[in-house]
Design a protein around this motif. Structure first.
Motif, mmCIF file in Angstrom:
data_model
loop_
_atom_site.group_PDB
_atom_site.id
_atom_site.type_symbol
_atom_site.label_atom_id
_atom_site.label_comp_id
_atom_site.label_asym_id
_atom_site.label_seq_id
_atom_site.Cartn_x
_atom_site.Cartn_y
_atom_site.Cartn_z
ATOM 1 N N ILE A 10 -15.327 44.804 1.005
ATOM 2 C CA ILE A 10 -14.958 44.545 -0.381
ATOM 3 C C ILE A 10 -15.981 43.534 -0.887
ATOM 4 O O ILE A 10 -16.201 43.434 -2.066
ATOM 5 N N VAL A 11 -16.606 42.823 -0.016
ATOM 6 C CA VAL A 11 -17.720 41.903 -0.130
ATOM 7 C C VAL A 11 -17.336 40.442 -0.152
ATOM 8 O O VAL A 11 -16.193 40.111 -0.365
ATOM 9 N N ILE A 12 -18.359 39.618 0.132
ATOM 10 C CA ILE A 12 -18.119 38.192 0.287
ATOM 11 C C ILE A 12 -17.936 37.484 -1.042
ATOM 12 O O ILE A 12 -17.140 36.594 -1.123
ATOM 13 N N ILE A 13 -18.626 37.759 -2.060
ATOM 14 C CA ILE A 13 -18.586 36.873 -3.192
ATOM 15 C C ILE A 13 -17.573 37.246 -4.248
ATOM 16 O O ILE A 13 -16.435 37.000 -4.038
ATOM 17 N N PHE A 14 -17.950 37.755 -5.382
ATOM 18 C CA PHE A 14 -16.950 38.075 -6.382
ATOM 19 C C PHE A 14 -17.279 39.398 -7.030
ATOM 20 O O PHE A 14 -18.412 39.735 -7.216
ATOM 21 N N ALA A 15 -16.245 40.103 -7.356
ATOM 22 C CA ALA A 15 -16.260 41.419 -7.975
ATOM 23 C C ALA A 15 -17.632 42.041 -8.105
ATOM 24 O O ALA A 15 -18.316 42.251 -7.135
ATOM 25 N N TYR A 48 -9.493 43.369 -10.798
ATOM 26 C CA TYR A 48 -9.649 41.920 -10.642
ATOM 27 C C TYR A 48 -10.499 41.363 -11.779
ATOM 28 O O TYR A 48 -10.180 40.326 -12.364
ATOM 29 N N LYS A 49 -11.595 42.047 -12.082
ATOM 30 C CA LYS A 49 -12.497 41.598 -13.145
ATOM 31 C C LYS A 49 -11.750 41.500 -14.467
ATOM 32 O O LYS A 49 -11.824 40.474 -15.147
ATOM 33 N N ALA A 52 -9.231 37.983 -18.573
ATOM 34 C CA ALA A 52 -8.084 37.608 -19.410
ATOM 35 C C ALA A 52 -7.559 36.223 -19.036
ATOM 36 O O ALA A 52 -7.283 35.402 -19.921
ATOM 37 N N GLU A 53 -7.430 35.935 -17.757
ATOM 38 C CA GLU A 53 -6.898 34.646 -17.303
ATOM 39 C C GLU A 53 -7.814 33.475 -17.652
ATOM 40 O O GLU A 53 -7.339 32.407 -18.018
ATOM 41 N N SER A 54 -9.119 33.679 -17.528
ATOM 42 C CA SER A 54 -10.066 32.577 -17.733
ATOM 43 C C SER A 54 -10.479 32.409 -19.186
ATOM 44 O O SER A 54 -10.924 31.334 -19.581
ATOM 45 N N GLY A 55 -10.379 33.490 -19.966
ATOM 46 C CA GLY A 55 -10.829 33.431 -21.350
ATOM 47 C C GLY A 55 -12.340 33.495 -21.495
ATOM 48 O O GLY A 55 -12.875 33.248 -22.576
ATOM 49 N N VAL A 56 -13.037 33.848 -20.422
ATOM 50 C CA VAL A 56 -14.496 33.925 -20.476
ATOM 51 C C VAL A 56 -14.933 35.083 -21.368
ATOM 52 O O VAL A 56 -14.262 36.114 -21.443
ATOM 53 N N ASP A 57 -16.045 34.909 -22.028
ATOM 54 C CA ASP A 57 -16.631 35.958 -22.854
ATOM 55 C C ASP A 57 -17.156 37.049 -21.916
ATOM 56 O O ASP A 57 -17.938 36.751 -21.011
ATOM 57 N N PRO A 58 -16.769 38.302 -22.109
ATOM 58 C CA PRO A 58 -17.263 39.378 -21.245
ATOM 59 C C PRO A 58 -18.791 39.478 -21.192
ATOM 60 O O PRO A 58 -19.347 39.904 -20.186
ATOM 61 N N THR A 59 -19.469 39.061 -22.253
ATOM 62 C CA THR A 59 -20.930 39.053 -22.251
ATOM 63 C C THR A 59 -21.464 38.067 -21.213
ATOM 64 O O THR A 59 -22.449 38.338 -20.523
ATOM 65 N N VAL A 60 -20.804 36.927 -21.087
ATOM 66 C CA VAL A 60 -21.192 35.924 -20.087
ATOM 67 C C VAL A 60 -21.006 36.515 -18.685
ATOM 68 O O VAL A 60 -21.838 36.316 -17.801
ATOM 69 N N CYS A 111 -11.209 32.716 -9.940
ATOM 70 C CA CYS A 111 -10.131 33.705 -9.979
ATOM 71 C C CYS A 111 -10.471 34.896 -9.080
ATOM 72 O O CYS A 111 -9.636 35.359 -8.291
ATOM 73 N N ILE A 112 -11.692 35.384 -9.179
ATOM 74 C CA ILE A 112 -12.109 36.542 -8.385
ATOM 75 C C ILE A 112 -12.043 36.237 -6.890
ATOM 76 O O ILE A 112 -11.465 37.009 -6.127
ATOM 77 N N VAL A 113 -12.622 35.112 -6.465
ATOM 78 C CA VAL A 113 -12.624 34.826 -5.023
ATOM 79 C C VAL A 113 -11.215 34.566 -4.510
ATOM 80 O O VAL A 113 -10.913 34.857 -3.356
#
Length: 133
Positions: A4-9, A31-32, A37-45, A67-69
């Motif tokens: 599934i891999v070590i880092i994030f999504a 997860y992504k 949604a949980e973090s409120g991060v801009d999808p572009t970022v 959140c991902i990890v």
């Protein structure tokens, strides 16, 4: 075992390689979406991070990465890195020696709140490059 891999999504996939099953890809997509949604991060970022542009000073991106990890299980509910999970989810393209080097170099990653997950992702990314060259 397929990774599934070590880092994030998706960045984990970008950083550590492909080889995921369709089921694993779907789980990472969920997860992504959930972590955006949980973090409120801009999808572009997030998309920029996928390309390797990870700004660890961006608090929302840091919370997304954390959140991902956590969802993958690499950081547990106590905020500790679960190296057994990380090693078990490492891609088959990495040798045990390479995985051990990444763990050795990243085992003391620190940070409070969301920053620990972001720092861990950054460490994995930096060390993944060094073990494959």
């Amino acid at each position: 075992m397929k990774a599934i891999v070590i880092i994030f999504a998706f960045t984990i996939v970008t950083v550590l390689g492909s080889g995921l099953t369709d089921e694993q890809k779907e789980k990472l997509k969920q997860y992504k979406e959930s972590c955006i949604a949980e973090s409120g991060v801009d999808p572009t970022v997030v998309e920029n991070a996928k390309k390797g542009e990870i700004d660890v000073n961006d608090e929302k991106l840091a919370c997304f990465l954390n959140c991902i990890v956590k969802k993958i299980g690499i950081i547990n509910a106590n905020g500790d890195i679960d190296w057994e999970v990380a090693r078990a989810k490492a891609p088959s393209s990495l040798s045990q020696e390479q995985i051990e080097r990444i763990q050795t170099n990243c085992q003391n990653v620190a940070g409070s709140g969301c920053q620990k997950g972001a720092n861990l992702v950054k460490c994995f990314k930096e060390n993944k490059s060094s073990v494959l060259h």
